[in-house]
Design a protein around this motif. Structure first.
Motif, PDB file in Angstrom:
ATOM      1  N   ALA A   1      88.284 -17.698  31.435  1.00  0.00           N
ATOM      2  CA  ALA A   1      87.941 -16.392  32.321  1.00  0.00           C
ATOM      3  C   ALA A   1      89.061 -15.886  33.236  1.00  0.00           C
ATOM      4  O   ALA A   1      89.218 -14.759  33.349  1.00  0.00           O
ATOM      5  CB  ALA A   1      86.703 -16.878  33.147  1.00  0.00           C
ATOM      6  N   LEU A   2      89.734 -16.984  33.695  1.00  0.00           N
ATOM      7  CA  LEU A   2      90.946 -16.640  34.506  1.00  0.00           C
ATOM      8  C   LEU A   2      91.971 -16.134  33.680  1.00  0.00           C
ATOM      9  O   LEU A   2      92.922 -15.027  34.118  1.00  0.00           O
ATOM     10  CB  LEU A   2      91.281 -17.716  35.014  1.00  0.00           C
ATOM     11  CG  LEU A   2      92.536 -17.663  36.095  1.00  0.00           C
ATOM     12  CD1 LEU A   2      92.572 -16.852  37.233  1.00  0.00           C
ATOM     13  CD2 LEU A   2      93.229 -19.013  36.661  1.00  0.00           C
ATOM     14  N   ARG A   3      92.081 -16.536  32.389  1.00  0.00           N
ATOM     15  CA  ARG A   3      93.240 -15.962  31.501  1.00  0.00           C
ATOM     16  C   ARG A   3      93.123 -14.728  31.067  1.00  0.00           C
ATOM     17  O   ARG A   3      94.036 -13.963  31.019  1.00  0.00           O
ATOM     18  CB  ARG A   3      93.382 -17.001  30.405  1.00  0.00           C
ATOM     19  CG  ARG A   3      94.429 -16.778  29.750  1.00  0.00           C
ATOM     20  CD  ARG A   3      94.577 -17.679  28.284  1.00  0.00           C
ATOM     21  NE  ARG A   3      93.535 -16.945  27.186  1.00  0.00           N
ATOM     22  CZ  ARG A   3      93.642 -15.956  26.419  1.00  0.00           C
ATOM     23  NH1 ARG A   3      94.641 -15.365  26.525  1.00  0.00           N
ATOM     24  NH2 ARG A   3      92.673 -15.430  25.700  1.00  0.00           N
ATOM     25  N   VAL A   4      91.853 -14.320  30.816  1.00  0.00           N
ATOM     26  CA  VAL A   4      91.560 -12.929  30.251  1.00  0.00           C
ATOM     27  C   VAL A   4      91.173 -12.089  31.571  1.00  0.00           C
ATOM     28  O   VAL A   4      90.841 -10.944  31.119  1.00  0.00           O
ATOM     29  CB  VAL A   4      90.468 -12.862  29.232  1.00  0.00           C
ATOM     30  CG1 VAL A   4      90.780 -13.797  28.170  1.00  0.00           C
ATOM     31  CG2 VAL A   4      89.019 -13.304  29.909  1.00  0.00           C
ATOM     32  N   GLY A   5      91.309 -12.532  32.747  1.00  0.00           N
ATOM     33  CA  GLY A   5      90.837 -11.329  33.722  1.00  0.00           C
ATOM     34  C   GLY A   5      89.410 -11.130  33.693  1.00  0.00           C
ATOM     35  O   GLY A   5      89.037  -9.939  34.319  1.00  0.00           O
ATOM     36  N   ALA A   6      88.477 -11.976  33.357  1.00  0.00           N
ATOM     37  CA  ALA A   6      87.079 -11.675  33.231  1.00  0.00           C
ATOM     38  C   ALA A   6      86.448 -11.537  34.626  1.00  0.00           C
ATOM     39  O   ALA A   6      86.803 -12.259  35.500  1.00  0.00           O
ATOM     40  CB  ALA A   6      86.337 -12.693  32.358  1.00  0.00           C
ATOM     41  N   ASP A   7      85.767 -10.276  34.879  1.00  0.00           N
ATOM     42  CA  ASP A   7      85.039 -10.248  36.229  1.00  0.00           C
ATOM     43  C   ASP A   7      83.524 -10.360  35.976  1.00  0.00           C
ATOM     44  O   ASP A   7      82.841 -10.028  36.703  1.00  0.00           O
ATOM     45  CB  ASP A   7      85.409  -8.909  36.753  1.00  0.00           C
ATOM     46  CG  ASP A   7      85.678  -7.720  35.825  1.00  0.00           C
ATOM     47  OD1 ASP A   7      85.115  -7.703  34.606  1.00  0.00           O
ATOM     48  OD2 ASP A   7      85.805  -6.516  36.264  1.00  0.00           O
TER      49      ASP A   7
END
Length: 285
Positions: free
Chosen positions: A241-247
């Motif tokens: 989630a952090l790597r792909v910038g998931a919100d």
């Protein structure tokens, strides 16, 4: 690969129950619920609970009346603001001892499609979990549950879908696809295995990801997917989630004891406590 069977329909957001404390912790939850209601032309029921039991009422009647007046004022202001955003809003004030029980009962009573609640944070570092009330609502609510950290807004970048191929995560995949399409943002699909050397588990994980990719593409959603190798699963999902910038992270709330038991109980709670974005838990009903 086995022949793909049709996915189960789901994904309504017509009636949203917001559990509010009328505090800074629930402010973001209310604002996000309003944006979601606007996106799907839905309506909101805002529920506030007052702590009360017969013993308390017998010795603190005046205090209870003061609490009721304050709650009525705060929820009234909230209702006015929500309706100013073009969203129909009903307010319900409940008395009880256990917040999670009142939230679940309210969701059942109003036939909610979604419960939205704010996240206070972890309680007990040994468990790496969110608060007990949040965990119980996620586990026992009759509908989807969206847990919103303070400061979160409606997703505008990427939605991360975690899947294990179970019926629970298939429903999560349908909802994630609907949200990605409605919001016009990409969808990232992942499944987690402890070891890619386990051919049986890898085959299951790969099929689960491929199935979600096929469904998302059929709905004209920009999507990518991958099988991740890691343990424990919640750590891998949080890192992705952090790597792909998931919100937004979407997952099934339970699942089969298949691919590393990704969605069983405490893992979802751990995931909620590890990511800084909202987490949407999809129930199996």
């Amino acid at each position: 690969m086995s022949e793909m069977r049709p996915l189960l329909p789901t994904g309504r957001f017509s009636h949203i129950l917001v559990a509010t404390e009328c505090s800074e912790y629930s402010r973001s939850a209310v604002a996000l619920a309003v944006e979601l209601a606007q996106l799907f032309s839905g309506r909101i029921t805002a529920m506030h609970m007052l702590f009360s039991n017969p013993e308390f009422e017998s010795i603190a009647l005046e205090q209870l009346r003061t609490q009721e007046l304050n709650a009525a004022r705060s929820t009234g202001e909230m209702k006015k603001w929500v309706e100013s955003q073009g969203v129909a809003c009903n307010v319900e004030i409940r008395r009880g001892v256990h917040p999670h029980r009142e939230i679940i009962d309210a969701a059942n009573a109003c036939d909610a499609d979604l419960v939205v609640m704010g996240r206070r944070g972890r309680r007990g570092l040994a468990r790496w979990m969110v608060g007990d009330a949040t965990a119980r609502v996620v586990a026992e609510a009759p509908c989807k549950v969206l847990v919103v950290p303070r400061g979160a807004t409606l997703w505008r970048k990427t939605i991360l879908l975690a899947t294990d191929g179970s019926r629970y995560s298939e429903r999560a995949g349908v909802v994630a696809t609907i949200l990605a399409r409605q919001s016009a943002i990409p969808l990232r699909v992942v499944s987690v295995v402890e070891s890619k050397g386990n051919q049986k588990r890898m085959a299951l994980a790969t099929e689960a990801v491929d199935r979600m990719l096929e469904h998302a593409r059929s709905q004209e959603v920009v999507v990518s997917g991958e099988v991740l190798e890691s343990h424990p699963p919640a750590d891998a999902l949080a890192a992705e989630a952090l790597r792909v910038g998931a919100d937004l992270v979407v997952s099934g709330s339970h699942g089969r004891t298949g691919i590393e038991r990704v969605f069983l109980g405490s893992v979802v709670e751990r995931l909620i406590g590890k990511v800084s974005c909202p987490v949407l838990a999809i129930k199996g009903g």
